[in-house]
Design a protein around this motif. Structure first.
Motif, PDB file in Angstrom:
ATOM      1  N   LEU A   7       0.817  -1.209   0.000  1.00  0.00           N
ATOM      2  CA  LEU A   7       0.000   0.000   0.000  1.00  0.00           C
ATOM      3  C   LEU A   7       0.853   1.263   0.000  1.00  0.00           C
ATOM      4  O   LEU A   7       0.457   2.288  -0.555  1.00  0.00           O
ATOM      5  CB  LEU A   7      -0.912   0.035   1.235  1.00  0.00           C
ATOM      6  N   LEU A   8       2.011   1.236   0.634  1.00  0.00           N
ATOM      7  CA  LEU A   8       2.756   2.463   0.896  1.00  0.00           C
ATOM      8  C   LEU A   8       4.001   2.629   0.048  1.00  0.00           C
ATOM      9  O   LEU A   8       4.621   3.688   0.046  1.00  0.00           O
ATOM     10  CB  LEU A   8       3.166   2.513   2.380  1.00  0.00           C
ATOM     11  N   ARG A  11       9.745   0.890   1.821  1.00  0.00           N
ATOM     12  CA  ARG A  11       9.995   1.408   3.171  1.00  0.00           C
ATOM     13  C   ARG A  11      11.214   0.712   3.748  1.00  0.00           C
ATOM     14  O   ARG A  11      11.445  -0.469   3.491  1.00  0.00           O
ATOM     15  CB  ARG A  11       8.784   1.142   4.082  1.00  0.00           C
ATOM     16  N   GLU A  15      11.632   0.374   9.918  1.00  0.00           N
ATOM     17  CA  GLU A  15      10.273   0.688  10.368  1.00  0.00           C
ATOM     18  C   GLU A  15       9.512  -0.565  10.792  1.00  0.00           C
ATOM     19  O   GLU A  15       8.421  -0.470  11.332  1.00  0.00           O
ATOM     20  CB  GLU A  15       9.493   1.371   9.236  1.00  0.00           C
ATOM     21  N   GLN A  60       6.314   1.080  12.846  1.00  0.00           N
ATOM     22  CA  GLN A  60       6.493   2.525  12.703  1.00  0.00           C
ATOM     23  C   GLN A  60       5.929   2.990  11.370  1.00  0.00           C
ATOM     24  O   GLN A  60       6.520   3.805  10.669  1.00  0.00           O
ATOM     25  CB  GLN A  60       7.974   2.898  12.814  1.00  0.00           C
ATOM     26  N   GLY A  61       4.771   2.465  11.025  1.00  0.00           N
ATOM     27  CA  GLY A  61       4.142   2.843   9.769  1.00  0.00           C
ATOM     28  C   GLY A  61       2.654   2.682   9.913  1.00  0.00           C
ATOM     29  O   GLY A  61       2.066   3.291  10.802  1.00  0.00           O
ATOM     30  N   ASP A  62       2.059   1.833   9.088  1.00  0.00           N
ATOM     31  CA  ASP A  62       0.597   1.743   9.144  1.00  0.00           C
ATOM     32  C   ASP A  62       0.111   0.568   9.999  1.00  0.00           C
ATOM     33  O   ASP A  62      -1.062   0.222   9.949  1.00  0.00           O
ATOM     34  CB  ASP A  62       0.005   1.693   7.729  1.00  0.00           C
ATOM     35  N   ARG A  84      -3.380 -10.143   5.940  1.00  0.00           N
ATOM     36  CA  ARG A  84      -4.815 -10.459   5.995  1.00  0.00           C
ATOM     37  C   ARG A  84      -5.329 -10.955   4.657  1.00  0.00           C
ATOM     38  O   ARG A  84      -6.247 -11.768   4.609  1.00  0.00           O
ATOM     39  CB  ARG A  84      -5.613  -9.277   6.506  1.00  0.00           C
TER      40      ARG A  84
ATOM     41  N   PRO B  60      -4.407   5.300   0.837  1.00  0.00           N
ATOM     42  CA  PRO B  60      -3.128   5.155   1.546  1.00  0.00           C
ATOM     43  C   PRO B  60      -2.103   6.163   1.025  1.00  0.00           C
ATOM     44  O   PRO B  60      -2.084   6.438  -0.179  1.00  0.00           O
ATOM     45  CB  PRO B  60      -2.696   3.726   1.216  1.00  0.00           C
ATOM     46  N   THR B  61      -1.303   6.709   1.897  1.00  0.00           N
ATOM     47  CA  THR B  61      -0.281   7.740   1.653  1.00  0.00           C
ATOM     48  C   THR B  61      -0.879   9.107   1.294  1.00  0.00           C
ATOM     49  O   THR B  61      -0.144  10.012   0.936  1.00  0.00           O
ATOM     50  CB  THR B  61       0.731   7.376   0.537  1.00  0.00           C
ATOM     51  N   THR B  74      -4.087   6.439   8.077  1.00  0.00           N
ATOM     52  CA  THR B  74      -2.973   5.947   8.877  1.00  0.00           C
ATOM     53  C   THR B  74      -2.755   4.453   8.725  1.00  0.00           C
ATOM     54  O   THR B  74      -1.656   3.970   8.937  1.00  0.00           O
ATOM     55  CB  THR B  74      -3.185   6.257  10.376  1.00  0.00           C
ATOM     56  N   SER B  75      -3.792   3.704   8.396  1.00  0.00           N
ATOM     57  CA  SER B  75      -3.636   2.261   8.197  1.00  0.00           C
ATOM     58  C   SER B  75      -4.823   1.783   7.376  1.00  0.00           C
ATOM     59  O   SER B  75      -5.750   2.554   7.115  1.00  0.00           O
ATOM     60  CB  SER B  75      -3.551   1.539   9.540  1.00  0.00           C
ATOM     61  N   PRO B  76      -4.807   0.508   6.924  1.00  0.00           N
ATOM     62  CA  PRO B  76      -5.887   0.063   6.033  1.00  0.00           C
ATOM     63  C   PRO B  76      -7.290   0.324   6.577  1.00  0.00           C
ATOM     64  O   PRO B  76      -8.207   0.558   5.806  1.00  0.00           O
ATOM     65  CB  PRO B  76      -5.608  -1.438   5.902  1.00  0.00           C
ATOM     66  N   ASP B  77      -7.468   0.307   7.879  1.00  0.00           N
ATOM     67  CA  ASP B  77      -8.809   0.489   8.433  1.00  0.00           C
ATOM     68  C   ASP B  77      -8.917   1.678   9.368  1.00  0.00           C
ATOM     69  O   ASP B  77      -9.813   1.728  10.203  1.00  0.00           O
ATOM     70  CB  ASP B  77      -9.241  -0.786   9.186  1.00  0.00           C
ATOM     71  N   LEU B 131      11.626   9.037   4.761  1.00  0.00           N
ATOM     72  CA  LEU B 131      10.738   8.933   3.601  1.00  0.00           C
ATOM     73  C   LEU B 131      11.223   9.870   2.500  1.00  0.00           C
ATOM     74  O   LEU B 131      11.911  10.854   2.753  1.00  0.00           O
ATOM     75  CB  LEU B 131       9.310   9.311   3.988  1.00  0.00           C
ATOM     76  N   GLY B 142       2.908  10.300   5.341  1.00  0.00           N
ATOM     77  CA  GLY B 142       3.621   9.067   5.651  1.00  0.00           C
ATOM     78  C   GLY B 142       3.905   9.025   7.132  1.00  0.00           C
ATOM     79  O   GLY B 142       4.084  10.071   7.775  1.00  0.00           O
ATOM     80  N   ARG B 143       3.916   7.797   7.657  1.00  0.00           N
ATOM     81  CA  ARG B 143       4.264   7.636   9.062  1.00  0.00           C
ATOM     82  C   ARG B 143       5.575   6.869   9.116  1.00  0.00           C
ATOM     83  O   ARG B 143       5.757   5.885   8.410  1.00  0.00           O
ATOM     84  CB  ARG B 143       3.169   6.845   9.759  1.00  0.00           C
ATOM     85  N   THR B 144       6.513   7.336   9.927  1.00  0.00           N
ATOM     86  CA  THR B 144       7.839   6.722   9.942  1.00  0.00           C
ATOM     87  C   THR B 144       8.527   7.027  11.270  1.00  0.00           C
ATOM     88  O   THR B 144       7.869   7.373  12.253  1.00  0.00           O
ATOM     89  CB  THR B 144       8.666   7.244   8.747  1.00  0.00           C
TER      90      THR B 144
END
Lengths: 94, 185
Positions: A7-8, A11, A15, A60-62, A84, B60-61, B74-77, B131, B142-144
Motif C-alpha cells: 500500500l505504501l 519502506r 520501520e 512505525q508505519g501503518d 490479511r 493510503p499515503t 494511517t492504516s488500512p482500516d 521517507l 507518511g508515518r515513519t
C-alpha cells in the motif's frame, strides 16, 4: 533492506519488526488439535536456504502485518503481501 | 481552602521558532480524533464522512482536506481527523456526525503538531525523515521514524509540512527538527 509495502511503497526495514515464519498464520484449532499438532505449530520451523516466507509488522508505519517472501541466500525481497489477504485467501474470515 | 484554577498549557509552550527565514510553529489549536472502520463498514463510513464534512476517505499515503478539516489515512482500516477545535470534546462532536459508522478515539493530547515552513524545509526534512518527502504530492502523508521517534509527516504545500509526534517526547522531537534546520541553513 527495503520492503516494498503493497500500500505504501518502498519502506526501510527499520520501520518494521520481524516475527518469523509465516506458517504462524496457520494456527490449529486449539479445541480440536492434538498435543502433537500444537507442539509442532509452536516449536517446529523449516530453515530453508532460499525463499522464506516471514511475518513482518509495520510498527512505525501503518501497523499492518505483511507476509514477506525473502531469499535467505541473497537477502532479496521477492514478494510482499498483506497478511490479511493471505489469510483470507486461505479461507479465513478476517 | 484556596480556589485552585487549572489552565491548559501547550506541551512545547507554544513554540514558535524562526531559523533563517524558516518557521517552526507548535499548533496547539488542533484536535485529533482517530476513526477506525468497523468490519465491512467502509461504505457507511465513507458516506458519513461525505455528509458530515464533505470529505472523501483518503487513499493510503494521502490525506483529504475540506475547509480546515483534514483526514489522514494511517492504516488500512483507520484514519485521523485533524481540525481546529478549542474545547476538550472533539471525539463527541465527531461521533455526533458519524452516528456510529466509525469507532472514534480522542488522540488530541497524545500528539504534538509542528507546522514547518520555509525555503529550506525540503532540505531539512530530507536529513531527518527517511521517507522520500520531495516526491510527496501536496496532501501526501507518511508515518515513519525520525531520530528514533515515531512521527507522521503531511505535505501541506510546496515548502510546508505538518509533523506529528508523541507528546511524551515532544521536546526531543522539536530539538531534532530544529537541529535539522540549523544544519542546512
Amino acid at each position: 533492506m527495503i520492503i516494498d509495502h503493497p500500500l505504501l511503497g518502498p519502506r526501510d526495514a527499520a520501520e518494521f519488526v520481524v516475527l518469523g515464519d509465516a506458517s504462524l498464520i496457520d494456527r490449529p484449532d486449539g479445541m480440536t488439535a492434538t498435543v502433537e499438532e500444537m507442539h509442532d505449530y509452536a516449536y517446529l520451523r523449516d530453515n530453508p536456504a532460499g525463499d522464506h516466507r516471514e511475518l513482518w509488522y509495520h510498527e512505525q508505519g501503518d501497523r499492518s502485518w505483511l507476509v514477506v517472501t525473502r531469499s535467505t541466500l541473497t537477502h532479496e525481497v521477492i514478494k510482499v503481501e498483506l497478511a490479511r489477504n493471505v489469510a483470507r485467501a486461505q479461507g479465513r474470515s478476517r | 481552602m484556596d480556589e485552585i484554577t487549572l489552565e491548559a498549557a501547550p506541551v512545547l509552550g507554544g513554540a514558535n521558532l524562526e531559523i533563517s527565514g524558516n518557521r517552526i510553529v507548535e499548533r496547539d489549536d488542533l484536535a485529533i480524533v482517530s476513526i477506525a472502520t468497523p468490519l465491512d463498514g467502509q461504505d457507511a463510513l465513507a458516506e458519513a464522512l461525505r455528509n458530515g464534512w464533505s470529505l472523501d476517505v483518503p487513499d493510503p499515503t494521502r490525506s483529504t482536506l475540506s475547509g480546515e478539516v483534514r483526514a489522514i489515512r494511517t492504516s488500512p482500516d483507520q484514519m485521523l481527523l485533524i481540525f481546529p477545535h478549542a474545547t476538550p470534546d472533539a471525539e463527541a462532536t465527531v461521533q455526533d456526525r458519524l452516528a456510529g459508522t466509525g469507532y472514534t478515539t480522542d488522540q488530541t493530547d497524545s500528539w504534538i503538531v509542528l507546522e514547518v515552513a520555509g525555503p529550506d524545509t525540503l532540505s531539512a526534512m530530507e536529513r531527518v525523515c527517511p521517507l522520500d518527502v520531495p516526491s510527496f504530492e501536496i496532501g501526501g502523508t507518511g508515518r515513519t521514524v525520525m531520530e528514533h521517534m515515531g512521527a507522521m509527516a503531511i505535505r501541506t504545500g510546496d515548502d510546508s509540512f505538518l509533523l506529528l509526534s508523541a507528546s511524551s517526547s515532544a521536546v526531543s522531537f522539536l530539538h531534532a527538527v530544529e537541529t535539522s534546520y540549523r544544519n542546512v541553513t
